[in-house]
Design an enzyme around this catalytic site. Sequence first.
Site, PDB file in Angstrom:
ATOM      1  N   CYS A   1       0.752  -1.190  -0.180  1.00  0.00           N
ATOM      2  CA  CYS A   1       0.000  -0.055  -0.150  1.00  0.00           C
ATOM      3  C   CYS A   1       0.928   1.307   0.046  1.00  0.00           C
ATOM      4  CB  CYS A   1      -0.895  -0.086   1.204  1.00  0.00           C
ATOM      5  SG  CYS A   1      -0.306  -0.011   2.824  1.00  0.00           S
TER       6      CYS A   1
ATOM      7  N   HIS B   1      13.996 -14.892  12.024  1.00  0.00           N
ATOM      8  CA  HIS B   1      13.598 -14.672  13.513  1.00  0.00           C
ATOM      9  C   HIS B   1      12.226 -14.834  13.573  1.00  0.00           C
ATOM     10  CE1 HIS B   1      17.640 -12.930  14.768  1.00  0.00           C
ATOM     11  NE2 HIS B   1      17.910 -13.800  13.978  1.00  0.00           N
TER      12      HIS B   1
HETATM   13  C1  RB5 Z   1      -3.926   5.220   0.560  1.00  0.00           C
HETATM   14  O1  RB5 Z   1      -4.058   6.550   0.283  1.00  0.00           O
HETATM   15  C2  RB5 Z   1      -3.279   4.920   1.812  1.00  0.00           C
HETATM   16  O2  RB5 Z   1      -3.605   5.643   2.945  1.00  0.00           O
HETATM   17  C3  RB5 Z   1      -2.873   3.582   1.832  1.00  0.00           C
HETATM   18  O3  RB5 Z   1      -2.244   3.105   0.561  1.00  0.00           O
HETATM   19  C4  RB5 Z   1      -2.007   2.843   3.058  1.00  0.00           C
HETATM   20  O4  RB5 Z   1      -0.695   3.797   2.923  1.00  0.00           O
HETATM   21  C5  RB5 Z   1      -2.559   2.596   4.138  1.00  0.00           C
HETATM   22  O5  RB5 Z   1      -1.886   2.440   5.230  1.00  0.00           O
END
Ligand code: RB5
Length: 149
Positions: free
Chosen positions: A65, A98
């Site tokens: 993400c 680990h």
């Molecule tokens: C998306 O904008 C962002 O919040 C997501 O990709 C992530 O970083 C959340 O933890």
Amino acid sequence: MILSLGSDHGGFPLKVEICGRLREEGHEVIDEGCPSPDAVDYPEIAFSVADDVVKGRADLGILICGTGIGMSNAASRVNGIVAALCTNSFMARMSRLHNDANVLCLGGRVVGDELAWDIVKTFIENAPLTDEKYIRRRGKVSSYTNEEA
Ligand code: RB5
């Protein structure tokens, strides 16, 4: 190796890059989305990848993400998953040796393509838990519950 990969929009460009490189190296990749840079909710992707790993459809998972934080939080809620958010290759190696990590989490807005690729290769090339004390500690983590008996 069979790898399940997933990202939200924040990790989409890096996921495309990593999927391509893994396939070039002969790995089988299950792409759990997202399918485009359009915004999605990261937990749904995290649970799909985590499911692939705990059900044995994939050997390991990779979640990306924006920061890697949301994905690691979500995947860690799934029984049988040890998610590791790594920003360098040392963390990736230690997370296997680990911590018995089986899902690597990356921040697509944190690491560049080359560093991410080095982290991924390190993660998938290292075997988990090589020592009894690490196995004991891993067992303590997985058996803990704060629910009333
Ligand atoms: C998306 O904008 C962002 O919040 C997501 O990709 C992530 O970083 C959340 O933890």
